[in-house]
Write a protein that holds these residues in place. Sequence first.
Motif, PDB file in Angstrom:
ATOM      1  N   THR A  34     -20.900  44.152 -45.907  1.00  0.00           N
ATOM      2  CA  THR A  34     -22.006  44.102 -46.873  1.00  0.00           C
ATOM      3  C   THR A  34     -23.145  45.006 -46.430  1.00  0.00           C
ATOM      4  OG1 THR A  34     -21.356  41.827 -47.410  1.00  0.00           O
ATOM      5  CG2 THR A  34     -23.507  42.559 -48.199  1.00  0.00           C
ATOM      6  N   ILE A  35     -23.367  45.116 -45.133  1.00  0.00           N
ATOM      7  CA  ILE A  35     -24.370  46.059 -44.614  1.00  0.00           C
ATOM      8  C   ILE A  35     -23.982  47.483 -45.007  1.00  0.00           C
ATOM      9  CG2 ILE A  35     -25.283  47.101 -42.494  1.00  0.00           C
ATOM     10  CD1 ILE A  35     -25.164  44.260 -41.244  1.00  0.00           C
ATOM     11  N   VAL A  36     -22.719  47.827 -44.824  1.00  0.00           N
ATOM     12  CA  VAL A  36     -22.233  49.172 -45.193  1.00  0.00           C
ATOM     13  C   VAL A  36     -22.404  49.393 -46.692  1.00  0.00           C
ATOM     14  CG1 VAL A  36     -20.155  50.611 -45.398  1.00  0.00           C
ATOM     15  CG2 VAL A  36     -20.643  49.395 -43.256  1.00  0.00           C
ATOM     16  N   ASP A  37     -21.964  48.415 -47.485  1.00  0.00           N
ATOM     17  CA  ASP A  37     -21.962  48.577 -48.939  1.00  0.00           C
ATOM     18  C   ASP A  37     -23.360  48.590 -49.547  1.00  0.00           C
ATOM     19  OD1 ASP A  37     -19.192  48.562 -48.798  1.00  0.00           O
ATOM     20  OD2 ASP A  37     -19.001  46.473 -49.480  1.00  0.00           O
ATOM     21  N   LYS A  38     -24.242  47.735 -49.069  1.00  0.00           N
ATOM     22  CA  LYS A  38     -25.544  47.559 -49.730  1.00  0.00           C
ATOM     23  C   LYS A  38     -26.711  48.235 -49.019  1.00  0.00           C
ATOM     24  CE  LYS A  38     -24.008  45.206 -53.166  1.00  0.00           C
ATOM     25  NZ  LYS A  38     -24.093  45.746 -54.519  1.00  0.00           N
ATOM     26  N   LEU A  39     -26.620  48.403 -47.706  1.00  0.00           N
ATOM     27  CA  LEU A  39     -27.709  49.073 -46.982  1.00  0.00           C
ATOM     28  C   LEU A  39     -27.353  50.511 -46.649  1.00  0.00           C
ATOM     29  CD1 LEU A  39     -28.893  46.195 -44.603  1.00  0.00           C
ATOM     30  CD2 LEU A  39     -29.841  46.881 -46.826  1.00  0.00           C
ATOM     31  N   LYS A  56     -33.299  45.834 -50.482  1.00  0.00           N
ATOM     32  CA  LYS A  56     -33.257  44.639 -49.628  1.00  0.00           C
ATOM     33  C   LYS A  56     -32.922  43.398 -50.454  1.00  0.00           C
ATOM     34  CE  LYS A  56     -36.703  46.535 -46.522  1.00  0.00           C
ATOM     35  NZ  LYS A  56     -38.081  46.422 -46.048  1.00  0.00           N
ATOM     36  N   LYS A  57     -33.545  43.264 -51.597  1.00  0.00           N
ATOM     37  CA  LYS A  57     -33.286  42.116 -52.466  1.00  0.00           C
ATOM     38  C   LYS A  57     -31.816  42.074 -52.875  1.00  0.00           C
ATOM     39  CE  LYS A  57     -34.734  39.974 -56.765  1.00  0.00           C
ATOM     40  NZ  LYS A  57     -35.522  40.100 -57.984  1.00  0.00           N
ATOM     41  N   GLU A  58     -31.271  43.205 -53.268  1.00  0.00           N
ATOM     42  CA  GLU A  58     -29.854  43.282 -53.639  1.00  0.00           C
ATOM     43  C   GLU A  58     -28.960  42.923 -52.455  1.00  0.00           C
ATOM     44  OE1 GLU A  58     -29.044  47.109 -55.364  1.00  0.00           O
ATOM     45  OE2 GLU A  58     -30.516  46.803 -56.968  1.00  0.00           O
ATOM     46  N   PHE A  59     -29.349  43.366 -51.266  1.00  0.00           N
ATOM     47  CA  PHE A  59     -28.576  43.039 -50.066  1.00  0.00           C
ATOM     48  C   PHE A  59     -28.584  41.533 -49.804  1.00  0.00           C
ATOM     49  CE2 PHE A  59     -28.726  42.138 -45.469  1.00  0.00           C
ATOM     50  CZ  PHE A  59     -27.416  42.458 -45.161  1.00  0.00           C
ATOM     51  N   TYR A  60     -29.750  40.908 -49.855  1.00  0.00           N
ATOM     52  CA  TYR A  60     -29.839  39.461 -49.611  1.00  0.00           C
ATOM     53  C   TYR A  60     -28.928  38.697 -50.571  1.00  0.00           C
ATOM     54  CZ  TYR A  60     -34.291  40.677 -47.256  1.00  0.00           C
ATOM     55  OH  TYR A  60     -35.263  41.222 -46.459  1.00  0.00           O
ATOM     56  N   GLU A  61     -29.011  39.042 -51.837  1.00  0.00           N
ATOM     57  CA  GLU A  61     -28.199  38.358 -52.847  1.00  0.00           C
ATOM     58  C   GLU A  61     -26.713  38.585 -52.605  1.00  0.00           C
ATOM     59  OE1 GLU A  61     -29.690  39.807 -56.589  1.00  0.00           O
ATOM     60  OE2 GLU A  61     -31.613  38.783 -56.340  1.00  0.00           O
TER      61      GLU A  61
END
Length: 127
Positions: free
Chosen positions: A27-32, A82-87
């Motif tokens: 998820t870090i790779v995909d969203k951040l 960041k918001k998208e990553f948290y979700e």
Amino acid sequence: MPLTRITTLKGRSSEEKALIGEVILQTIVDKLHVPQNDRFLIIEELDRENFSFDPNCLDIDRSDGFLIVQITLNAGRSAEVKKEFYEALAEQLHQQCDIRMEDVFINLVEVTKENWSYGNGIAPFIV
């Protein structure tokens, strides 16, 4: 290059911890938007006496399945990213690892690039 620390109560199986780590790193790779091979992960398990958390802070009902995900990374991502990553991370941990979304606590620690040395005592971003 993020450094990710996961803290949880003792009792999860090796397979559970491996899957949790993989879901978080992906998820870090995909969203951040970090490179696929930037994978530095610490999973620490603590006894109840050494892991204290408020079970109802901000009216969120937490259980003993609670985990903290703290990620140290380079500064510069927007609040929306960041918001998208948290979700996404809470959803992915719920869907793939059966962790309640209420039990996912995420903390991003942003640093500037000169705060990293990846080995050999070299600071590649200090000129």
